[in-house]
Design a protein around this motif. Structure first.
Motif, mmCIF file in Angstrom:
data_model
loop_
_atom_site.group_PDB
_atom_site.id
_atom_site.type_symbol
_atom_site.label_atom_id
_atom_site.label_comp_id
_atom_site.label_asym_id
_atom_site.label_seq_id
_atom_site.Cartn_x
_atom_site.Cartn_y
_atom_site.Cartn_z
ATOM 1 N N ALA A 145 66.672 0.648 -23.192
ATOM 2 C CA ALA A 145 65.666 -0.448 -24.028
ATOM 3 C C ALA A 145 64.343 0.837 -24.627
ATOM 4 N N TYR A 146 63.514 1.377 -24.042
ATOM 5 C CA TYR A 146 62.310 1.679 -24.545
ATOM 6 C C TYR A 146 62.390 2.882 -25.130
ATOM 7 N N TYR A 147 63.526 4.224 -24.763
ATOM 8 C CA TYR A 147 63.684 4.831 -25.427
ATOM 9 C C TYR A 147 64.605 4.576 -26.727
ATOM 10 N N ILE A 148 64.805 3.527 -26.756
ATOM 11 C CA ILE A 148 65.638 2.746 -28.230
ATOM 12 C C ILE A 148 64.605 2.548 -28.811
ATOM 13 N N PHE A 149 63.201 1.968 -28.637
ATOM 14 C CA PHE A 149 62.493 1.267 -29.222
ATOM 15 C C PHE A 149 61.773 3.090 -29.899
ATOM 16 N N LEU A 150 61.496 3.788 -28.822
ATOM 17 C CA LEU A 150 60.947 4.971 -29.322
ATOM 18 C C LEU A 150 61.282 6.039 -30.338
ATOM 19 N N LEU A 151 62.669 6.036 -30.366
ATOM 20 C CA LEU A 151 63.417 7.010 -31.320
ATOM 21 C C LEU A 151 63.940 5.788 -32.880
ATOM 22 N N ARG A 152 63.570 4.877 -32.637
ATOM 23 C CA ARG A 152 64.099 3.697 -33.712
ATOM 24 C C ARG A 152 62.504 4.449 -34.081
ATOM 25 N N GLN A 153 61.159 3.801 -33.925
ATOM 26 C CA GLN A 153 59.806 3.622 -34.366
ATOM 27 C C GLN A 153 59.712 5.575 -35.078
ATOM 28 N N PHE A 154 60.704 6.433 -34.503
ATOM 29 C CA PHE A 154 60.589 8.010 -34.946
ATOM 30 C C PHE A 154 61.431 8.116 -36.603
ATOM 31 N N ILE A 155 62.261 7.604 -36.503
ATOM 32 C CA ILE A 155 63.303 7.680 -37.460
ATOM 33 C C ILE A 155 62.555 6.826 -38.370
ATOM 34 N N LEU A 156 61.978 5.726 -37.896
ATOM 35 C CA LEU A 156 61.558 4.627 -39.288
ATOM 36 C C LEU A 156 60.491 5.844 -39.803
ATOM 37 N N THR A 157 59.805 6.297 -39.314
ATOM 38 C CA THR A 157 58.679 7.660 -40.235
ATOM 39 C C THR A 157 59.923 8.577 -41.243
ATOM 40 N N LEU A 158 60.881 8.827 -41.455
ATOM 41 C CA LEU A 158 61.710 9.529 -42.176
ATOM 42 C C LEU A 158 61.420 8.946 -43.212
ATOM 43 N N PRO A 159 61.385 9.335 -44.539
ATOM 44 C CA PRO A 159 62.060 9.095 -45.873
ATOM 45 C C PRO A 159 63.488 9.074 -45.789
ATOM 46 N N ARG A 160 63.830 7.599 -46.665
ATOM 47 C CA ARG A 160 65.315 7.418 -47.221
ATOM 48 C C ARG A 160 65.482 7.904 -47.962
ATOM 49 N N GLU A 161 64.684 9.377 -48.675
ATOM 50 C CA GLU A 161 65.404 9.931 -50.002
ATOM 51 C C GLU A 161 66.348 10.728 -49.028
ATOM 52 N N LEU A 162 66.201 11.460 -47.856
ATOM 53 C CA LEU A 162 66.683 12.566 -47.160
ATOM 54 C C LEU A 162 67.965 11.617 -46.997
ATOM 55 N N ASP A 163 68.049 10.438 -46.661
ATOM 56 C CA ASP A 163 69.729 9.640 -47.257
ATOM 57 C C ASP A 163 70.293 9.507 -47.340
ATOM 58 N N GLU A 164 69.320 9.028 -49.228
ATOM 59 C CA GLU A 164 70.058 9.133 -50.374
ATOM 60 C C GLU A 164 70.665 10.473 -50.781
ATOM 61 N N ALA A 165 69.814 11.360 -50.805
ATOM 62 C CA ALA A 165 70.233 13.007 -51.131
ATOM 63 C C ALA A 165 71.406 13.435 -50.237
ATOM 64 N N ALA A 166 71.589 12.759 -49.219
ATOM 65 C CA ALA A 166 73.169 13.151 -48.385
ATOM 66 C C ALA A 166 73.687 12.754 -49.087
ATOM 67 N N THR A 167 73.555 11.645 -49.026
ATOM 68 C CA THR A 167 75.102 10.727 -49.469
ATOM 69 C C THR A 167 75.054 10.443 -50.944
ATOM 70 N N ILE A 168 73.926 11.074 -51.940
ATOM 71 C CA ILE A 168 74.903 11.832 -53.587
ATOM 72 C C ILE A 168 75.905 13.218 -53.247
ATOM 73 N N ASP A 169 75.042 14.245 -52.169
ATOM 74 C CA ASP A 169 76.347 15.624 -52.034
ATOM 75 C C ASP A 169 77.496 15.189 -51.315
ATOM 76 N N GLY A 170 77.400 14.053 -50.839
ATOM 77 C CA GLY A 170 78.995 13.480 -50.035
ATOM 78 C C GLY A 170 79.198 13.139 -48.611
ATOM 79 N N ALA A 171 77.376 13.081 -47.271
ATOM 80 C CA ALA A 171 78.184 12.849 -46.343
ATOM 81 C C ALA A 171 77.984 11.338 -45.991
ATOM 82 N N ASN A 172 78.462 11.223 -45.295
ATOM 83 C CA ASN A 172 78.902 10.256 -44.453
ATOM 84 C C ASN A 172 76.955 9.542 -43.961
ATOM 85 N N LYS A 173 77.353 8.390 -42.958
ATOM 86 C CA LYS A 173 77.056 7.902 -42.158
ATOM 87 C C LYS A 173 76.566 8.766 -41.123
ATOM 88 N N PHE A 174 77.034 9.372 -40.785
ATOM 89 C CA PHE A 174 77.382 9.795 -39.287
ATOM 90 C C PHE A 174 76.804 11.709 -39.009
#
Length: 270
Positions: A145-174
């Motif tokens: 739980a502690y490590y999940i919390f740490l990593l989740r907090q870091f991922i939340l600081t990453l802009p979602r625009e990165l995900d959206e740009a990759a999705t447009i390029d055809g990348a899946n979630k994995f």
């Protein structure tokens, strides 16, 4: 003048922390006659560095080291993979009950391991895992739980625009996780890895409960073999303690800047 006083106080405090380590090192190289002198003798008359080799060969510490390395590496790998996947799910996926489920995960941190110790032993005994390394490795592949919390907090600081740009390029979630998120999570993953390495390397209670055969012992259990019913081999204990302290100290020394960066990068965004 104020700065000088502050520096002097810091030096005094640092000496208080260094003194036990210095005592352990000097005790490890003392002769048996100098171990229990009163008043204590801090500096031995003759530095017997052969005590390290003698203590290492008294017990099969090569085997203990092998077992410890296996448990540490496999547990750390399991925590990194499982916690990254779960943290990514909590940070990027929208599903019903997500926040409640995350709160339940965090609530498990309030349950001490001593409470779940007996149920875990019964479960592992039913599976036939007692006296194997599996109880020390497999639970790490289900996340912390502690490590999940740490990593989740870091991922939340990453802009979602990165995900959206990759999705447009055809990348899946994995693919987004593996190719974009994970490379950016370097400091946080190193932080989790160092914490897990320290935890596994120094774990004593877990191996003590689940391991019975000496061939399965870890370094911490091997260290306890120097304490007998009628005496304690203090010289060997200090020698082995100094030796097994080197790897975690080296890991912390080389990863300390990543640890600071990983903690700073998690932020408090929720």
């Amino acid at each position: 003048m104020k700065r000088i006083i502050v520096y002097m106080m810091l030096i005094i405090c640092s000496l208080l922390f260094v003194a036990p380590l210095f005592w352990a090192v000097t005790t490890a190289v003392k002769s048996p006659a100098e171990l229990y002198l009163f008043p204590p003798k801090w500096i031995p008359s003759v530095w017997k560095f052969s005590n390290f080799a003698d203590a290492w060969t008294i017990q099969p510490f090569n085997l203990f080291l092998k077992n410890t390395v296996i448990v540490t590496l496999m547990s750390t790998l399991g925590q990194l993979i499982s916690c990254t996947l779960v943290a990514y799910g909590f940070a990027r996926f929208q599903f019903k009950g997500r926040d409640l489920l995350f709160l339940i995960v965090l609530a498990t941190m309030m349950i001490p391991w001593e409470v779940t110790m007996i149920p875990q032993y019964m479960e592992f005994n039913y599976l036939g895992w007692i006296n194997t390394l599996k109880p020390l490795i497999v639970p790490s592949w289900f996340g912390s739980a502690y490590y999940i919390f740490l990593l989740r907090q870091f991922i939340l600081t990453l802009p979602r625009e990165l995900d959206e740009a990759a999705t447009i390029d055809g990348a899946n979630k994995f693919a987004i996780l593996v190719r974009i998120i994970v490379p950016l999570m370097g400091p946080s993953l190193i932080l989790v890895g160092v914490f897990q390495i320290m935890s596994c390397w120094n774990d004593y209670l877990g191996p003590l409960i689940f391991l019975n055969d000496q061939s399965k012992y870890t370094l911490t259990l091997g260290l306890s073999q120097f304490k007998g019913m009628f005496g304690v081999d203090m010289q060997s204990i200090m020698a082995i303690t100094c030796l097994i302290s080197i790897p975690p100290l080296a890991v912390f020394f080389f990863a300390q800047r990543y640890i600071v960066g990983g903690i700073a990068g998690t932020g408090i965004k929720g």
